[in-house]
Design a protein around this motif. Structure first.
Motif: not given
Length: 109
Positions: A52-59
């Protein structure tokens, strides 16, 4: 943009990751809270969070011993824009098909 969309779709293809995104729509949460409803080992769950973080959806952000995850809504806007473009394209095609069907029906009678 295509690579970005590929990553977003890949991230959302998994039900665990979709559930995390749905939960994060209510607000940021610590990893322990996000992990609790899922019947899997923590390292496996952390791999989902990484996707999810790699996709940019989360931080995520670490404060002391607590890592808190939040949603990045701008990435969802990217997805929404792409879906709206697809919807518009298909609506135009279906409108043309309906027009053609109506023309054929009139010539038949």
């Amino acid at each position: 943009m295509t690579n970005q969309l590929d990553q977003i779709f890949f991230a959302l293809a998994d039900p665990t990751r979709r559930a995390v995104v749905e939960r994060l729509s209510q607000g940021a949460a610590p990893v322990s809270e996000l992990h609790a409803p899922h019947d899997m080992a923590l390292p496996t769950f952390l791999r989902h969070l990484k996707v999810l973080e790699d996709s940019g959806l989360t931080h995520s952000e670490k404060t002391g011993r607590v890592r808190t995850v939040s949603i990045k809504p701008d990435q969802l806007d990217t997805l929404e824009n792409w879906l709206n473009e697809q919807r518009c394209t298909w609506e135009q095609r279906l409108d043309r098909l309906a027009l053609l069907a109506a023309q054929l029906e009139r010539t038949k009678t």
